[in-house]
Motif scaffolding. Structure first.
Motif, PDB file in Angstrom:
ATOM      1  N   GLN A   1      35.843  26.175  34.563  1.00 49.07           N
ATOM      2  CA  GLN A   1      35.652  26.273  36.011  1.00 49.07           C
ATOM      3  C   GLN A   1      36.139  27.631  36.524  1.00 49.07           C
ATOM      4  O   GLN A   1      35.508  28.240  37.379  1.00 49.07           O
ATOM      5  CB  GLN A   1      36.387  25.140  36.733  1.00 49.07           C
ATOM      6  N   ALA A   2      37.253  28.118  36.001  1.00 46.70           N
ATOM      7  CA  ALA A   2      37.768  29.424  36.414  1.00 46.70           C
ATOM      8  C   ALA A   2      36.780  30.535  36.063  1.00 46.70           C
ATOM      9  O   ALA A   2      36.600  31.478  36.837  1.00 46.70           O
ATOM     10  CB  ALA A   2      39.124  29.692  35.762  1.00 46.70           C
ATOM     11  N   MET A   3      36.116  30.410  34.920  1.00 43.07           N
ATOM     12  CA  MET A   3      35.116  31.415  34.536  1.00 43.07           C
ATOM     13  C   MET A   3      33.919  31.378  35.484  1.00 43.07           C
ATOM     14  O   MET A   3      33.373  32.410  35.852  1.00 43.07           O
ATOM     15  CB  MET A   3      34.640  31.192  33.099  1.00 43.07           C
ATOM     16  N   ALA A   4      33.524  30.198  35.880  1.00 38.76           N
ATOM     17  CA  ALA A   4      32.422  30.077  36.839  1.00 38.76           C
ATOM     18  C   ALA A   4      32.816  30.706  38.174  1.00 38.76           C
ATOM     19  O   ALA A   4      32.020  31.407  38.798  1.00 38.76           O
ATOM     20  CB  ALA A   4      32.039  28.609  37.024  1.00 38.76           C
ATOM     21  N   ASN A   5      34.048  30.479  38.599  1.00 42.35           N
ATOM     22  CA  ASN A   5      34.520  31.052  39.853  1.00 42.35           C
ATOM     23  C   ASN A   5      34.671  32.572  39.758  1.00 42.35           C
ATOM     24  O   ASN A   5      34.482  33.280  40.740  1.00 42.35           O
ATOM     25  CB  ASN A   5      35.852  30.432  40.259  1.00 42.35           C
ATOM     26  N   ALA A   6      35.018  33.083  38.580  1.00 41.77           N
ATOM     27  CA  ALA A   6      35.233  34.514  38.391  1.00 41.77           C
ATOM     28  C   ALA A   6      33.942  35.314  38.555  1.00 41.77           C
ATOM     29  O   ALA A   6      33.994  36.506  38.850  1.00 41.77           O
ATOM     30  CB  ALA A   6      35.839  34.781  37.019  1.00 41.77           C
ATOM     31  N   ALA A   7      32.811  34.670  38.402  1.00 47.04           N
ATOM     32  CA  ALA A   7      31.531  35.381  38.519  1.00 47.04           C
ATOM     33  C   ALA A   7      31.354  36.014  39.888  1.00 47.04           C
ATOM     34  O   ALA A   7      30.663  37.017  40.028  1.00 47.04           O
ATOM     35  CB  ALA A   7      30.375  34.436  38.215  1.00 47.04           C
ATOM     36  N   SER A   8      32.007  35.467  40.884  1.00 49.80           N
ATOM     37  CA  SER A   8      31.859  36.005  42.240  1.00 49.80           C
ATOM     38  C   SER A   8      32.905  37.069  42.570  1.00 49.80           C
ATOM     39  O   SER A   8      32.879  37.639  43.658  1.00 49.80           O
ATOM     40  CB  SER A   8      31.938  34.866  43.264  1.00 49.80           C
ATOM     41  N   LEU A   9      33.813  37.346  41.645  1.00 47.56           N
ATOM     42  CA  LEU A   9      34.866  38.337  41.881  1.00 47.56           C
ATOM     43  C   LEU A   9      34.394  39.746  41.528  1.00 47.56           C
ATOM     44  O   LEU A   9      33.419  39.919  40.805  1.00 47.56           O
ATOM     45  CB  LEU A   9      36.096  38.001  41.027  1.00 47.56           C
ATOM     46  N   ALA A  10      35.134  40.719  42.011  1.00 47.32           N
ATOM     47  CA  ALA A  10      34.880  42.107  41.633  1.00 47.32           C
ATOM     48  C   ALA A  10      35.191  42.269  40.145  1.00 47.32           C
ATOM     49  O   ALA A  10      36.042  41.545  39.607  1.00 47.32           O
ATOM     50  CB  ALA A  10      35.764  43.042  42.460  1.00 47.32           C
ATOM     51  N   PRO A  11      34.517  43.180  39.452  1.00 43.27           N
ATOM     52  CA  PRO A  11      34.735  43.340  38.003  1.00 43.27           C
ATOM     53  C   PRO A  11      36.205  43.506  37.611  1.00 43.27           C
ATOM     54  O   PRO A  11      36.649  42.916  36.632  1.00 43.27           O
ATOM     55  CB  PRO A  11      33.920  44.580  37.657  1.00 43.27           C
ATOM     56  N   ALA A  12      36.973  44.275  38.367  1.00 37.81           N
ATOM     57  CA  ALA A  12      38.390  44.459  38.024  1.00 37.81           C
ATOM     58  C   ALA A  12      39.147  43.138  38.097  1.00 37.81           C
ATOM     59  O   ALA A  12      40.037  42.874  37.275  1.00 37.81           O
ATOM     60  CB  ALA A  12      39.021  45.481  38.954  1.00 37.81           C
ATOM     61  N   ASP A  13      38.808  42.288  39.036  1.00 43.33           N
ATOM     62  CA  ASP A  13      39.456  40.987  39.161  1.00 43.33           C
ATOM     63  C   ASP A  13      38.980  40.017  38.080  1.00 43.33           C
ATOM     64  O   ASP A  13      39.720  39.136  37.657  1.00 43.33           O
ATOM     65  CB  ASP A  13      39.219  40.397  40.544  1.00 43.33           C
ATOM     66  N   GLN A  14      37.744  40.179  37.642  1.00 47.02           N
ATOM     67  CA  GLN A  14      37.220  39.329  36.575  1.00 47.02           C
ATOM     68  C   GLN A  14      38.010  39.527  35.293  1.00 47.02           C
ATOM     69  O   GLN A  14      38.286  38.567  34.575  1.00 47.02           O
ATOM     70  CB  GLN A  14      35.747  39.629  36.319  1.00 47.02           C
ATOM     71  N   ILE A  15      38.405  40.759  35.020  1.00 44.37           N
ATOM     72  CA  ILE A  15      39.145  41.047  33.792  1.00 44.37           C
ATOM     73  C   ILE A  15      40.424  40.224  33.731  1.00 44.37           C
ATOM     74  O   ILE A  15      40.743  39.622  32.700  1.00 44.37           O
ATOM     75  CB  ILE A  15      39.434  42.555  33.676  1.00 44.37           C
ATOM     76  N   ALA A  16      41.162  40.173  34.829  1.00 40.20           N
ATOM     77  CA  ALA A  16      42.398  39.391  34.856  1.00 40.20           C
ATOM     78  C   ALA A  16      42.106  37.909  34.624  1.00 40.20           C
ATOM     79  O   ALA A  16      42.857  37.225  33.901  1.00 40.20           O
ATOM     80  CB  ALA A  16      43.119  39.593  36.183  1.00 40.20           C
ATOM     81  N   GLU A  17      41.032  37.406  35.205  1.00 42.35           N
ATOM     82  CA  GLU A  17      40.667  35.998  35.002  1.00 42.35           C
ATOM     83  C   GLU A  17      40.293  35.729  33.549  1.00 42.35           C
ATOM     84  O   GLU A  17      40.676  34.712  32.978  1.00 42.35           O
ATOM     85  CB  GLU A  17      39.499  35.609  35.917  1.00 42.35           C
ATOM     86  N   TYR A  18      39.539  36.649  32.937  1.00 43.78           N
ATOM     87  CA  TYR A  18      39.143  36.474  31.541  1.00 43.78           C
ATOM     88  C   TYR A  18      40.358  36.509  30.622  1.00 43.78           C
ATOM     89  O   TYR A  18      40.457  35.732  29.671  1.00 43.78           O
ATOM     90  CB  TYR A  18      38.140  37.539  31.118  1.00 43.78           C
ATOM     91  N   GLU A  19      41.304  37.401  30.898  1.00 43.32           N
ATOM     92  CA  GLU A  19      42.515  37.473  30.079  1.00 43.32           C
ATOM     93  C   GLU A  19      43.340  36.196  30.201  1.00 43.32           C
ATOM     94  O   GLU A  19      43.857  35.688  29.202  1.00 43.32           O
ATOM     95  CB  GLU A  19      43.341  38.693  30.466  1.00 43.32           C
ATOM     96  N   ALA A  20      43.448  35.665  31.404  1.00 49.98           N
ATOM     97  CA  ALA A  20      44.185  34.418  31.609  1.00 49.98           C
ATOM     98  C   ALA A  20      43.480  33.259  30.899  1.00 49.98           C
ATOM     99  O   ALA A  20      44.135  32.412  30.276  1.00 49.98           O
ATOM    100  CB  ALA A  20      44.333  34.128  33.100  1.00 49.98           C
ATOM    101  N   ALA A  21      42.171  33.231  30.972  1.00 51.79           N
ATOM    102  CA  ALA A  21      41.407  32.178  30.301  1.00 51.79           C
ATOM    103  C   ALA A  21      41.582  32.259  28.792  1.00 51.79           C
ATOM    104  O   ALA A  21      41.780  31.238  28.115  1.00 51.79           O
ATOM    105  CB  ALA A  21      39.930  32.284  30.677  1.00 51.79           C
ATOM    106  N   TYR A  22      41.526  33.465  28.270  1.00 54.72           N
ATOM    107  CA  TYR A  22      41.694  33.671  26.829  1.00 54.72           C
ATOM    108  C   TYR A  22      43.062  33.147  26.378  1.00 54.72           C
ATOM    109  O   TYR A  22      43.168  32.427  25.387  1.00 54.72           O
ATOM    110  CB  TYR A  22      41.530  35.154  26.509  1.00 54.72           C
ATOM    111  N   GLN A  23      44.096  33.478  27.123  1.00 57.09           N
ATOM    112  CA  GLN A  23      45.446  33.030  26.770  1.00 57.09           C
ATOM    113  C   GLN A  23      45.559  31.508  26.839  1.00 57.09           C
ATOM    114  O   GLN A  23      46.127  30.882  25.948  1.00 57.09           O
ATOM    115  CB  GLN A  23      46.481  33.685  27.688  1.00 57.09           C
TER     116      GLN A  23
END
Length: 72
Positions: free
Chosen positions: A38-60
């Motif tokens: 769900q967080a990845m789906a929500n991250a699609a609407s964020l700015a690219p720089a903010d997406q990176i932080a979401e992807y890193e958190a998801a990975y962890q």
């Protein structure tokens, strides 16, 4: 002297099927994994720089979740 353009990928749409938004209908059956999806789906609407932080958190989160599953 003219400068020729740098080679790179062609402009335009990428080949293959378009990405599909997660609808929430396909739960993984694990609360942490479902939350990451769900967080990845929500991250699609964020700015690219903010997406990176979401992807890193998801990975962890996924790494930690998989580690606990392997220990069970």
């Amino acid at each position: 002297m003219s400068v020729s353009p740098r080679p790179g990928p062609p402009s335009g749409p990428r080949p293959g099927p378009p990405p599909q938004a997660w609808t929430g209908d396909d739960d993984a059956g694990h609360p942490a994994v479902d939350a990451v999806v769900q967080a990845m789906a929500n991250a699609a609407s964020l700015a690219p720089a903010d997406q990176i932080a979401e992807y890193e958190a998801a990975y962890q989160t996924l790494r930690e979740t998989l580690a606990t599953i392997d220990q069970a």
